[in-house]
Design an enzyme around this catalytic site. Structure first.
Site, PDB file in Angstrom:
ATOM      1  N   CYS A 335       0.809  -1.302  -0.122  1.00  0.00           N
ATOM      2  CA  CYS A 335       0.091   0.086   0.010  1.00  0.00           C
ATOM      3  C   CYS A 335       0.760   1.254  -0.005  1.00  0.00           C
ATOM      4  O   CYS A 335       0.337   2.377  -0.651  1.00  0.00           O
ATOM      5  CB  CYS A 335      -1.158   0.017   1.006  1.00  0.00           C
ATOM      6  N   ARG A 364       7.769 -11.155   4.869  1.00  0.00           N
ATOM      7  CA  ARG A 364       7.552 -10.970   6.388  1.00  0.00           C
ATOM      8  C   ARG A 364       8.422 -12.136   7.116  1.00  0.00           C
ATOM      9  O   ARG A 364       8.386 -13.167   7.005  1.00  0.00           O
ATOM     10  CB  ARG A 364       6.121 -11.019   6.866  1.00  0.00           C
ATOM     11  N   GLN A 382       0.425 -11.679  -2.987  1.00  0.00           N
ATOM     12  CA  GLN A 382      -0.964 -11.282  -2.601  1.00  0.00           C
ATOM     13  C   GLN A 382      -1.705 -10.633  -3.981  1.00  0.00           C
ATOM     14  O   GLN A 382      -1.013 -10.177  -4.982  1.00  0.00           O
ATOM     15  CB  GLN A 382      -1.095 -10.371  -1.932  1.00  0.00           C
ATOM     16  N   ASP A 384      -3.144  -8.233  -4.638  1.00  0.00           N
ATOM     17  CA  ASP A 384      -3.362  -7.038  -4.050  1.00  0.00           C
ATOM     18  C   ASP A 384      -3.955  -5.704  -4.804  1.00  0.00           C
ATOM     19  O   ASP A 384      -3.508  -5.526  -5.943  1.00  0.00           O
ATOM     20  CB  ASP A 384      -2.005  -6.528  -3.127  1.00  0.00           C
ATOM     21  N   HIS A 386      -5.451  -1.631  -4.519  1.00  0.00           N
ATOM     22  CA  HIS A 386      -5.706  -0.153  -3.555  1.00  0.00           C
ATOM     23  C   HIS A 386      -6.824   0.605  -4.279  1.00  0.00           C
ATOM     24  O   HIS A 386      -6.188   0.944  -5.514  1.00  0.00           O
ATOM     25  CB  HIS A 386      -4.437   0.368  -2.643  1.00  0.00           C
ATOM     26  N   LYS A 469     -12.654  -3.230   8.799  1.00  0.00           N
ATOM     27  CA  LYS A 469     -12.471  -3.872   7.276  1.00  0.00           C
ATOM     28  C   LYS A 469     -13.512  -4.948   7.387  1.00  0.00           C
ATOM     29  O   LYS A 469     -14.302  -5.349   8.446  1.00  0.00           O
ATOM     30  CB  LYS A 469     -11.256  -4.821   7.338  1.00  0.00           C
ATOM     31  N   HIS A 515      -8.221  -1.137   0.814  1.00  0.00           N
ATOM     32  CA  HIS A 515      -7.158  -2.070   0.635  1.00  0.00           C
ATOM     33  C   HIS A 515      -7.968  -3.402   0.173  1.00  0.00           C
ATOM     34  O   HIS A 515      -9.199  -3.406   0.860  1.00  0.00           O
ATOM     35  CB  HIS A 515      -6.482  -2.512   1.707  1.00  0.00           C
TER      36      HIS A 515
END
Length: 648
Positions: A335, A364, A382, A384, A386, A469, A515
């Site tokens: 992000c 991570r 991901q 992912d 945004h 969320k 997100h």
């Protein structure tokens, strides 16, 4: 008198000091018999807790998730009691409930899993004794007096007292007492069946610098029937374990030289990854998302400004440049990078919403003890995205995302529930942003959930630090819930990065950031989907869709032509040219979960056909190659999850 509001909205009057047990008895004998604990104004309490003011009230039984939590925590105390009786030198430390049972950590406990039957027998003896549970409020001095020989309990009590927390303890009968917040079931007699499941090592308070303890995992139930169902379920879970199926189907592997938590995908596993990512990306493109690309590292300054450094600093992989003094990290999330794309030029209200997406890997530094196959890795990929939008566009964007989620999981043949993850009002310091923004955001999310008629529950304390969320809890074939897709509202990062757009009134305003992930971590989703299907993938996703077999090598030439014809049409097909018997070839194809098996012998060569059978040993008979191809293409386009039918 106190007014007690029940879950159905009805209100009852009771004398001040009434206990949950007494309220349950006033409602019905069966409820009182099944009651394990209660909720008073959202707080978990014992059945003997005195209610002295008006309150919302709920009885907790085994059927309630919080009822199970109390039950399993009580079972953990029975385990500690049994260990004390059998191994007097052992020191119990902590023993919480988990999602599907409990564990307890012990020091000075040299045991093996072979000792489990003896411990289970002692646990059941304690349970059958029907020992009553009592709660005590202690001082630090009381802890030292009663549990002074256990340095772990004294350390915990000192820390709790330092934070101003009330120190409480619970006893079972006359010879066992434990420092504990509670609540607990009123008597050990509630526990009718127990099973210890595994041993593990665990560091005291989760810190590798501390001593390693012995952790015992277990489950407990209010009846033998439920224990038998649990055992049967776990046998099925073992059969479906994605690590086992992944090895058998040659989908992925791990290497000590590469590192733990860093999976390597084979050609077959990569097909599944690519097909899943392709499904997600096609949906995003249909719904107005634009692909972007970002690097895999960034300066630490990026994450310090976004707020992630303070929250997740210990989970980051650090990278040192040899050319400059800059400190970099392997990106733990995308992000902030996407926010910099938005910030690269001036934006108008007419430009919004802007929807950026990419399928990319993040990194991570997960604890090694928490890495489990594909379920948790150090390099998750991901799908992912945004969204940068105006406040008045939030609701429509959330609906747009949820419609994508519905489409994706319909294709995958999976149902889901939604968890509206809100902040915990008791700990406002954990969350960034203004209180009014949070209030407004939570109202929007619940409005969307109601409008789309989602099966949802509000869960306080599960929000991200930057906003509430909607987490999608996918249900697998065994009824287990897995958090996969998500859509998250974020008022914080746009403000921290100084993102802006010029509104219709020519004033500069801050956009809202959303997100989104449809699959979430592709690795984690693969672990869920492999276990959901037990490796029986639908045709469009299967890494090997067709296998060609011959009765003897006399028919290899025609079989090779069939193989080439299918491959030319994009079908994932393999030709088994081994010298094994036909029956063994068929069996191996079935074990590999190949969707269709084509058997070729004299009849097929003469008639220019193939004899089709499924991985479930269903014989579909002879068809022409063209007819078979039409069936395959139709099934792939429809992304049909059903078992293949006769292609004729």
């Amino acid at each position: 008198m106190v007014k007690v509001t029940l879950p159905d909205g009805s209100v009852k009057d009771f004398k001040a000091g009434v206990s949950p047990k007494e309220i349950a008895e006033s409602i019905g004998k069966r409820l009182a018999s099944d009651a394990l604990a209660a909720k008073v104004d959202g707080r978990l309490v014992d059945l003997f807790f005195p209610i002295t003011k008006d309150a919302k009230f709920e009885v907790l039984t085994w059927s309630h998730p919080d009822g199970k939590k109390v039950f399993w925590h009580s079972a953990a105390h029975v385990l500690a009691h049994a260990i004390k009786n059998l191994y007097p030198k052992a020191k119990n430390t902590i023993g919480p409930a988990t999602e599907d049972g409990f564990f307890y950590d012990f020091d000075d406990l040299p045991i093996k899993e072979d000792d489990f039957p003896k411990i289970e027998e002692e646990m059941m003896r304690i349970a059958k004794s029907g020992l009553q549970t009592k709660r005590f409020v202690w001082t630090l001095g009381d802890v030292k007096k009663n549990l002074g020989k256990n340095p772990y309990k004294v350390e915990l009590a000192a820390d709790f007292a330092k934070q101003g927390w009330e120190l409480t303890a619970y006893s079972q009968g006359d010879d066992f007492v434990d420092l504990c917040e509670g609540p607990h079931v009123p008597s050990t007699a509630s526990i009718k069946a127990v099973k210890l499941t595994k041993l593990a090592g665990a560091y005291w308070r989760g810190d590798q610098k501390n001593k390693q303890l012995t952790r015992i995992y277990g489950v407990a139930f209010p009846s033998d029937k439920e224990l038998k169902e649990y055992v049967a379920l776990h046998k099925e879970m073992e059969k479906r374990d994605h690590r086992k199926i992944g090895r058998e189907m040659d989908l992925f592997t791990f290497s000590d030289l590469v590192g733990s938590g860093l999976p390597l995908f084979t050609p077959k596993g990569t097909i599944i990854r690519d097909e899943l990512a392709g499904l997600s990306e096609s949906l995003q493109k249909e719904h107005g998302f634009q692909r972007v690309w970002i690097p895999h590292i960034a300066k630490t300054d990026l994450y310090k400004k976004s707020g992630h450094w303070d929250k997740f600093g210990k989970e980051l992989f650090l990278v040192q440049s040899q050319e400059t003094s800059d400190q970099f990290v392997m990106k733990p999330m995308n992000c902030p990078h996407h926010a910099q794309i938005y910030a690269s030029r001036a934006r108008s209200y007419r430009d919004l919403p802007l929807r950026y997406f990419e399928t990319t890997t993040i990194y991570r530094d997960e604890k090694s003890g928490e890495l489990t196959g594909l379920s948790r890795v150090r390099s998750p990929t991901q799908d992912d995205a945004h969204i940068f939008c105006r406040a008045d566009q939030i609701e429509q964007e959330f609906e747009n995302i949820m419609n994508m989620i519905k489409k994706l999981y319909a294709v995958l043949g999976m149902s889901f529930k939604c968890r509206l993850s809100f902040r915990d009002p008791k700990t406002p310091a954990k969350y960034l942003g203004e209180s009014k923004q949070w209030d407004d955001a939570e109202k929007i999310l619940e409005r969307v959930a109601k409008k789309l008629k989602l099966d949802y529950a509000v869960v306080e304390g599960e929000a991200a630090f930057y906003g509430p969320k909607i987490d999608v809890m996918v249900l697998d074939a065994l009824g287990r819930q897995w958090q996969c897709a998500t859509e998250q509202l974020d008022f914080v990062q746009p403000a921290r990065f100084g993102l802006a757009y010029v509104d219709a009134d020519n004033k500069e305003k801050t956009p809202v950031m959303i997100h989104k992930a449809l699959l979430g971590s592709i690795e984690r989703f693969m672990s869920v989907y492999i276990e959901h299907t037990a490796g029986h993938f639908p045709l469009w996703l299967s890494p090997e869709q067709v296998r060609v077999l011959t009765v003897s090598n006399r028919f290899d030439e025609y079989a090779s032509q069939v193989n080439s014809a299918l491959r030319a049409e994009g079908i994932r097909v393999e030709f088994d040219t081994s010298a094994e018997t036909l029956n063994k070839k068929i069996r191996e194809a079935e074990l590999a979960h190949v969707n269709y098996i084509l058997v070729i012998g004299d009849k097929e060569v003469q008639s220019k056909t193939v004899n089709v059978r499924t991985r479930d040993n269903k014989i579909l008979g002879q068809v022409t190659v063209d007819t078979f191809l039409q069936k395959l293409n139709k099934e792939i386009v429809k992304k049909n999850n059903a078992h293949p039918e006769n292609p004729e």
